[in-house]
Design an enzyme around this catalytic site. Structure first.
Site, PDB file in Angstrom:
ATOM      1  CB  THR A  43      -1.306  -0.060   1.080  1.00  0.00           C
ATOM      2  OG1 THR A  43      -0.371  -0.311   2.362  1.00  0.00           O
ATOM      3  CG2 THR A  43      -1.921  -1.352   1.565  1.00  0.00           C
ATOM      4  CG  ASP A  44      -1.168   5.060  -1.322  1.00  0.00           C
ATOM      5  OD1 ASP A  44      -1.733   4.177  -0.147  1.00  0.00           O
ATOM      6  OD2 ASP A  44      -1.677   4.753  -2.449  1.00  0.00           O
ATOM      7  CG  LEU A  45       1.540   7.825   3.663  1.00  0.00           C
ATOM      8  CD1 LEU A  45       2.242   7.781   4.365  1.00  0.00           C
ATOM      9  CD2 LEU A  45       1.959   9.681   3.263  1.00  0.00           C
ATOM     10  N   GLY A  89      -3.085   3.791   2.588  1.00  0.00           N
ATOM     11  CA  GLY A  89      -3.280   2.495   3.101  1.00  0.00           C
ATOM     12  C   GLY A  89      -3.996   2.154   1.660  1.00  0.00           C
ATOM     13  CB  ILE A  90      -4.991   3.362  -1.618  1.00  0.00           C
ATOM     14  CG1 ILE A  90      -5.979   3.803  -0.928  1.00  0.00           C
ATOM     15  CG2 ILE A  90      -5.636   2.265  -2.726  1.00  0.00           C
ATOM     16  CD1 ILE A  90      -6.705   5.233  -1.274  1.00  0.00           C
TER      17      ILE A  90
END
Length: 129
Positions: free
Chosen positions: A13-15, A17-18
């Protein structure tokens, strides 16, 4: 059709949470590797014989996000191809919802990069002519 289940980990994930967009390509690559293995195709043996699979083209649609800890499934479907290329549709789903869909064209080539027909045993395993 081949099914490959996976869970989204923090590292995917990215920052926010995706799932980071490029990780969908990793998910479908893992699914293709397991699908090929399930067909009885040994890619290590193929390489020893001087042949490898390579991705020629990917058409990708990002439809909806996946999130940390989601349980996903990659569905792999064979589309009409030829003796020299394999075309797959791969959908990443959460339940029945399609989050990502890609059409992937795979070729077979020699170690030196020359494109070649898929070996007869592989074409037969895939139901291609």
């Amino acid at each position: 059709m081949h099914l490959f289940d996976l869970r989204v980990y923090y590292e995917d994930t990215d920052l926010a949470g995706i799932v980071y967009y490029a990780n969908y390509l990793k998910f479908i690559e893992r699914a293709r590797s397991e699908w090929v293995r399930a067909l009885g195709i040994d890619q290590t043996q193929m390489k020893a014989q001087g042949l490898v699979f390579a991705v020629r083209r990917v058409e990708a649609d990002y439809l909806s996000p996946a999130y940390y800890d989601d349980q996903l499934c990659v569905e792999t479907h064979v589309l009409p191809g030829s003796g020299a290329r394999l075309v797959l549709r791969q959908d990443v789903k959460r339940g029945e919802a399609v989050l990502f869909s890609a059409v992937v064209t795979i070729i077979c080539m020699t170690i030196d990069g020359t494109i070649t027909r898929l070996p007869a045993a592989i074409r037969q395993a895939l139901g291609l002519k």
